[in-house]
Each structure stands twice: as structure tokens, then as C-alpha cells.
Design a protein around this motif. Structure first.
Motif, short mmCIF file in Angstrom:
data_model
loop_
_atom_site.label_atom_id
_atom_site.label_comp_id
_atom_site.label_asym_id
_atom_site.label_seq_id
_atom_site.Cartn_x
_atom_site.Cartn_y
_atom_site.Cartn_z
N LEU A 9 7.19 45.05 67.45
CA LEU A 9 5.96 45.70 66.98
C LEU A 9 4.91 45.65 68.09
O LEU A 9 4.64 44.58 68.64
N TYR A 10 4.33 46.80 68.39
CA TYR A 10 3.21 46.86 69.33
C TYR A 10 1.92 46.77 68.53
O TYR A 10 1.73 47.49 67.55
N TRP A 11 1.05 45.85 68.95
CA TRP A 11 -0.15 45.57 68.17
C TRP A 11 -1.27 45.09 69.09
O TRP A 11 -1.06 44.88 70.30
N HIS A 12 -2.46 44.89 68.51
CA HIS A 12 -3.57 44.26 69.23
C HIS A 12 -4.35 43.43 68.20
O HIS A 12 -4.51 43.86 67.06
N PRO A 13 -4.85 42.24 68.60
CA PRO A 13 -5.47 41.34 67.61
C PRO A 13 -6.65 41.95 66.85
O PRO A 13 -6.90 41.57 65.72
N PHE A 14 -7.41 42.87 67.44
CA PHE A 14 -8.57 43.42 66.74
C PHE A 14 -8.22 44.67 65.93
O PHE A 14 -9.10 45.31 65.37
N SER A 15 -6.96 45.02 65.89
CA SER A 15 -6.57 46.28 65.25
C SER A 15 -6.17 46.06 63.80
O SER A 15 -5.33 45.21 63.51
N VAL A 16 -6.76 46.83 62.92
CA VAL A 16 -6.50 46.65 61.49
C VAL A 16 -5.17 47.26 61.05
O VAL A 16 -4.46 46.67 60.23
N PHE A 17 -4.82 48.43 61.57
CA PHE A 17 -3.61 49.09 61.06
C PHE A 17 -2.33 48.31 61.42
O PHE A 17 -1.46 48.16 60.54
N PRO A 18 -2.18 47.79 62.62
CA PRO A 18 -0.99 46.98 62.89
C PRO A 18 -0.91 45.73 62.01
O PRO A 18 0.18 45.24 61.70
N ARG A 19 -2.07 45.23 61.59
CA ARG A 19 -2.04 44.01 60.77
C ARG A 19 -1.34 44.26 59.43
O ARG A 19 -0.72 43.36 58.88
N ARG A 20 -1.45 45.47 58.93
CA ARG A 20 -0.70 45.78 57.69
C ARG A 20 0.79 45.48 57.90
O ARG A 20 1.45 44.90 57.05
N VAL A 21 1.30 45.93 59.04
CA VAL A 21 2.73 45.76 59.32
C VAL A 21 3.05 44.29 59.56
O VAL A 21 4.08 43.78 59.08
N ARG A 22 2.16 43.60 60.25
CA ARG A 22 2.39 42.17 60.52
C ARG A 22 2.44 41.39 59.20
O ARG A 22 3.21 40.44 59.06
N ILE A 23 1.62 41.78 58.24
CA ILE A 23 1.65 41.11 56.94
C ILE A 23 2.98 41.39 56.25
O ILE A 23 3.65 40.46 55.77
N ALA A 24 3.40 42.65 56.20
CA ALA A 24 4.65 43.01 55.51
C ALA A 24 5.85 42.32 56.16
O ALA A 24 6.76 41.84 55.46
N LEU A 25 5.86 42.24 57.48
CA LEU A 25 6.97 41.56 58.17
C LEU A 25 7.09 40.11 57.71
O LEU A 25 8.19 39.60 57.49
N ARG A 26 5.94 39.47 57.54
CA ARG A 26 5.94 38.07 57.11
C ARG A 26 6.29 37.94 55.63
O ARG A 26 7.02 37.03 55.24
N GLU A 27 5.78 38.84 54.81
CA GLU A 27 6.11 38.80 53.37
C GLU A 27 7.62 38.92 53.19
O GLU A 27 8.21 38.31 52.30
N LYS A 28 8.25 39.72 54.04
CA LYS A 28 9.68 39.97 53.92
C LYS A 28 10.51 39.09 54.85
O LYS A 28 11.74 39.24 54.90
N ALA A 29 9.86 38.21 55.60
CA ALA A 29 10.55 37.30 56.53
C ALA A 29 11.46 38.06 57.47
O ALA A 29 12.62 37.68 57.69
N ILE A 30 10.96 39.14 58.04
CA ILE A 30 11.73 39.92 59.01
C ILE A 30 11.33 39.43 60.41
O ILE A 30 10.17 39.57 60.80
N PRO A 31 12.27 38.86 61.15
CA PRO A 31 11.92 38.42 62.50
C PRO A 31 11.56 39.60 63.39
O PRO A 31 12.18 40.67 63.29
N CYS A 32 10.57 39.42 64.20
CA CYS A 32 10.06 40.56 64.98
C CYS A 32 9.37 40.05 66.24
O CYS A 32 8.63 39.06 66.19
N GLU A 33 9.63 40.73 67.32
CA GLU A 33 8.88 40.43 68.55
C GLU A 33 7.58 41.21 68.49
O GLU A 33 7.60 42.43 68.26
N GLU A 34 6.46 40.52 68.63
CA GLU A 34 5.17 41.20 68.55
C GLU A 34 4.60 41.33 69.96
O GLU A 34 4.33 40.33 70.62
N VAL A 35 4.44 42.56 70.40
CA VAL A 35 4.01 42.82 71.78
C VAL A 35 2.54 43.24 71.75
O VAL A 35 2.19 44.28 71.18
N GLU A 36 1.69 42.38 72.35
CA GLU A 36 0.26 42.69 72.37
C GLU A 36 -0.02 43.71 73.47
O GLU A 36 0.32 43.51 74.62
N VAL A 37 -0.64 44.82 73.08
CA VAL A 37 -0.90 45.91 74.01
C VAL A 37 -2.33 45.76 74.54
O VAL A 37 -3.24 45.39 73.79
N ASP A 38 -2.52 46.05 75.80
CA ASP A 38 -3.84 45.94 76.42
C ASP A 38 -4.69 47.16 76.01
O ASP A 38 -4.91 48.07 76.80
#
Ligand SMILES: N[C@@H](CCC(=O)N[C@@H](CS)C(=O)NCC(=O)O)C(=O)O
Length: 214
Positions: free
Chosen positions: A16-45
Motif C-alpha cells: 500500500l502506498y500511503w502518507h501519514p497525513f493522508s485521510v484516504f489511505p488510512r481507510r485502507v490501513r484500517i481495513a487491512l488491520r481489521e482483516k489481518a491482511i499482511p501488507c507492506e506500507e510504503v510511505e510516499v514523499d
């Protein structure tokens, strides 16, 4: 960062490509954790302009986060990603089985992007643009639109703990916006809306929401 480090790998090469201040990627980060799906999270500049680089634009021609890669599949748009994860990993379910109930959840998912997000962004704008005054008309209008949106949620919640009865993608889609109302200076909007305030507390207490807090 790879999450979770200790659980068995359920899906190969999910990134997952994301950034800490971004709201839309956080939706996905929450769902990944709710479903315990392992995922590499790549912080984009994001501040450095990486989203508009030719390399990133090949992943999403609109140069926005989030983008999910699952093997050769590359998907942008948080709602498309959430629905994909739901279909690939149906348990625990974040969409009801019944067609009518699903439609009600999807209605709320779309409302959160179409109406809540623009109002929230207008309220948050002065935090990122110091020259902007809090009484700027766009901020005042944003607060009014945010208040109206929260009124809709107050009515929708009724006696339910979650927006659509059970905890669903409707709640996941709202979490990144409503759990930060206090830090963005809009916490006062919760006080007159007791059901929304209690729902926000329930949301904020979920481990998947806590672990992804900015
Ligand atoms: N409709 C999109 C919205 C995505 C979006 O607005 N992403 C923001 C970050 S939260 C972004 O990438 N902004 C950078 C830009 O637009 O240049 C979705 O649901 O994924």
C-alpha cells in the motif's frame, strides 16, 4: 514498514502506498488491520512531489494516494480498494450479505467522500496554510457543511452502535475524518450530537483505528 510482522502471510506481495497525513489511505490501513491482511506500507514523499513523478503516475494517472498493489494488480481509489479487499478476504465481513443493507453501507461510503471530505478539508485548510484566517468564508462554510453532515449521521445512527447496524466499511470510511475532529479544532461540533460523539469514541477505541492514528 511491514505489518503485521508476526502473523502468517495470507496474501503475496500486497503493498500500500500511503502518507501519514493522508485521510484516504488510512481507510485502507484500517481495513487491512481489521482483516489481518499482511501488507507492506510504503510511505510516499507527498510533500516532495513524488505523487506526480512519472513512476507514480504509472500506478495512478491522477497522482493520488492510496494505491494498492497485489501482485501484478494495481488499484487506485480507496473505495475500489476496500471492495477488492472485502471480496478477496471476506472474513471478518465489513459488508452485510443482504443487498439492501449493502446498498445502505455503500450510500454512506460515497457520502463520506462526496460530502464529508470536502467540508473537512475546508476546515483543516488553515492548519496547512498559515496565511489563511479561521474566519475565511471557505472555512466558515466548511464548518457549516461539516455540522450539517454530522446532523445526518446523528439521525442515521439512531439507537445503533455503528452507522449501518454492524461495524462495516461505512464506519471505516468515516473514521479518518471524524476521529480527528478534536485536533483540527472542530471538537465542539461533537458536543451537541451525543450519538455521533459516542460513535466517534467507539471508533477511536478500535485497535485498527488506534494503530493508524496520525
Ligand atoms: N477519491 C480518492 C481521493 C484520494 C485523495 O484525495 N488522496 C489525497 C491524499 S488523502 C492525495 O493523494 N492528494 C494529493 C493530490 O491530490 O495531489 C480516493 O478515495 O482514493
Amino acid at each position: 514498514m511491514t505489518w503485521p510482522r508476526t502473523r502468517p502471510k495470507l496474501v503475496a506481495d500486497v503493498r500500500l502506498y500511503w502518507h501519514p497525513f493522508s485521510v484516504f489511505p488510512r481507510r485502507v490501513r484500517i481495513a487491512l488491520r481489521e482483516k489481518a491482511i499482511p501488507c507492506e506500507e510504503v510511505e510516499v514523499d507527498l510533500p516532495g512531489g513524488a505523487l506526480k513523478s512519472p513512476e507514480f503516475m504509472r500506478r495512478n494517472p491522477f497522482g493520488q494516494l492510496p494505491v494498492l498493489e497485489d501482485g501484478d494488480l494495481v488499484i487506485a481509489e480507496s473505495l475500489a480498494i476496500l471492495e477488492y479487499l472485502e471480496e478477496r478476504h471476506p472474513a471478518p465481513a465489513l459488508l452485510p450479505r443482504d443487498a439492501a443493507a449493502r446498498a445502505r453501507v455503500r450510500e454512506l461510503m460515497l457520502w463520506s467522500g462526496n460530502y464529508l471530505a470536502p467540508a473537512w478539508k475546508a476546515v483543516v485548510a488553515p492548519l496547512f496554510s498559515p496565511a489563511m484566517r479561521p474566519d475565511d468564508p471557505s472555512v466558515v462554510q466548511g464548518r457549516a457543511a461539516l455540522a450539517r453532515y454530522l446532523d445526518v449521521l446523528e439521525a442515521r445512527l439512531g439507537a445503533s452502535e455503528w452507522l449501518a447496524g454492524e461495524y462495516t466499511l461505512a464506519d471505516v470510511c468515516h473514521a479518518p475524518f471524524v476521529t480527528v475532529l478534536e485536533p483540527i479544532g472542530a471538537g465542539d461540533l461533537l458536543q451537541p450530537r451525543a450519538r455521533v460523539a459516542a460513535w466517534v469514541e467507539r471508533l477511536a477505541a478500535r485497535p485498527a483505528v488506534r494503530e493508524t492514528a496520525p
